[in-house]
Design an enzyme around this catalytic site. Structure first.
Site, PDB file in Angstrom:
ATOM      1  N   HIS A 127      69.412  62.635  12.690  1.00 39.44           N
ATOM      2  CA  HIS A 127      69.218  63.368  13.945  1.00 39.44           C
ATOM      3  C   HIS A 127      68.545  62.519  15.023  1.00 39.44           C
ATOM      4  O   HIS A 127      67.688  62.995  15.766  1.00 39.44           O
ATOM      5  CB  HIS A 127      68.446  64.671  13.695  1.00 39.44           C
ATOM      6  CG  HIS A 127      69.138  65.563  12.709  1.00 39.44           C
ATOM      7  ND1 HIS A 127      70.335  66.181  12.997  1.00 39.44           N
ATOM      8  CD2 HIS A 127      68.839  65.893  11.430  1.00 39.44           C
ATOM      9  CE1 HIS A 127      70.726  66.875  11.935  1.00 39.44           C
ATOM     10  NE2 HIS A 127      69.842  66.710  10.975  1.00 39.44           N
ATOM     11  N   SER A 142      70.398  71.793   9.799  1.00 38.94           N
ATOM     12  CA  SER A 142      71.109  70.523   9.655  1.00 38.94           C
ATOM     13  C   SER A 142      72.487  70.751   9.020  1.00 38.94           C
ATOM     14  O   SER A 142      73.289  71.505   9.568  1.00 38.94           O
ATOM     15  CB  SER A 142      70.264  69.533   8.860  1.00 38.94           C
ATOM     16  OG  SER A 142      70.805  68.233   8.920  1.00 38.94           O
TER      17      SER A 142
END
Length: 368
Positions: free
Chosen positions: A178, A75
């Site tokens: 996400h 991430s």
């Protein structure tokens, strides 16, 4: 988490510069701030990147010879990994991380969303349950770790009515990272990325999107932008590490989580988690003692899953491929799984055609 690092020469100045770029007092936030402040994703993201960049500078990773290491980040960690690989400079990375945090925080406020971690169950069952609930498998971290993300009511329904043998644990997060709920953040980050400078990677750099090697700086930038709305496939990054024969890992500060996953997914390799400056000596010794592997043989590239094979477009016999690059794709009942080159070399022969049905472990190409 930054207190011990401030005792090192130059770190206070480095953090002062990062604070100006992030428009946050990172020194205070990383030393004396309370948990209620630092759990704000607008703060957490630049703090994590700052800690990683401090560690990277202490290890002098930018001075390593080309293709000495493979870099990957989970991430927001992919921003730090891009600096380690030589794609982004510190200033662009910090500016991007801070803007990413602010825009994702704003997106979280727009709609009530959240995430939940799956406990138990096989991968196919868990993913099917998540999709059936209208949610997204936003993080697939390996070792059976799958995180669902979606609207708060949909996640609650998933938690309250899991499939047999599976439990979903709600996570204390600001929103559904996400996923398409972060689309407003992606739009803003596209504009930010246009003004950034990106060099081609000097080290192997794996993508959160599919775990494969990225070779162009602009590709890295576009994927960093798109990453906020796309699932993190850390499981595929780990699969590529296995395929190319990674022998050790160093997790930059703040460290522990990824090392724990690697312990299960990459058994038998050396693992170093840099939690404080006390861990730097072991990491330096590892870097000083390692050397790039050299193969002078023809090897077979094999598929790691059963399914239907497709060659990568534009890849012909005689082409040079980097370790970790996608050779082709195997479509399974659940997913598309990349077939990656286990070493840098020349594609000497295709052994499979598009549409061939493969079993796991069968060869698809030869690499010299």
């Amino acid at each position: 988490m930054l207190s011990p690092w401030l005792e090192l020469d130059g770190v206070a100045e480095q953090l002062g510069r990062y604070s100006e770029l992030a428009q946050l007092d990172l020194i205070r936030l990383g030393t004396t701030a309370g948990a209620d402040e630092i759990v704000d994703t607008a703060v957490t993201q630049p703090l994590i990147v700052a800690a990683g960049l401090i560690t990277a500078r202490q290890l002098e990773l930018a001075a390593l010879p080309p293709y000495r290491i493979v870099s990957a980040g989970h991430s927001i960690g992919e921003v730090t990994a891009s600096v380690v690989a030589g794609v982004l400079g510190d200033e662009d990375a910090m500016t991007f991380a801070a803007r990413r945090g602010r825009e994702m925080a704003a997106a979280c406020e727009a709609t009530p969303t959240t995430m939940a971690a799956a406990l138990g169950g096989d991968e196919a069952t868990v993913i099917a349950a998540i999709v059936s609930a209208g949610c997204v498998p936003a993080n697939r971290n390996g070792a059976g770790q799958i995180v669902a993300a979606g609207a708060s009511d949909q996640i609650k329904a998933l938690v309250d009515n899991p499939p047999a043998g599976v439990r979903f644990r709600p996570l204390p997060v600001a929103g559904a990272f996400h996923t398409e709920f972060m689309a407003p953040a992606e739009k803003q980050l596209k504009a930010v990325a246009q003004s950034m400078t990106a060099a081609d990677p000097r080290q192997l750099l794996l993508s959160n999107a599919d775990g494969t090697t990225m070779t162009a700086g602009r590709t890295v930038l576009s994927r960093l932008v798109a990453q906020v709305t796309r699932p993190v496939r850390w499981d595929l990054c780990l699969a590529t590490m296995r395929a190319i024969g990674v022998q050790a890992t160093i997790e930059l500060s703040p460290a522990k989580t990824l090392t724990g996953i690697a312990k299960r997914e990459l058994p038998g390799i050396e693992l170093i988690a840099i939690k404080s400056p006390d861990d730097l000596a072991a990491a330096r010794a590892l870097l000083a003692g390692s050397a790039p592997s050299s193969l002078s043989a023809e090897i077979e590239v094999t598929a790691s899953a059963q399914g239907i094979f497709t060659r990568s477009q534009g890849l012909a016999e005689g082409s040079t491929v980097l370790a970790g690059a996608r050779i082709g794709t195997v479509r399974t009942n659940v997913d598309d799984v990349a077939v990656v080159a286990p070493a840098t070399g020349t594609l000497s022969a295709w052994l499979r055609h598009d549409g061939d049905v493969l079993g796991a472990g069968l060869p698809v190409a030869r690499l010299a």
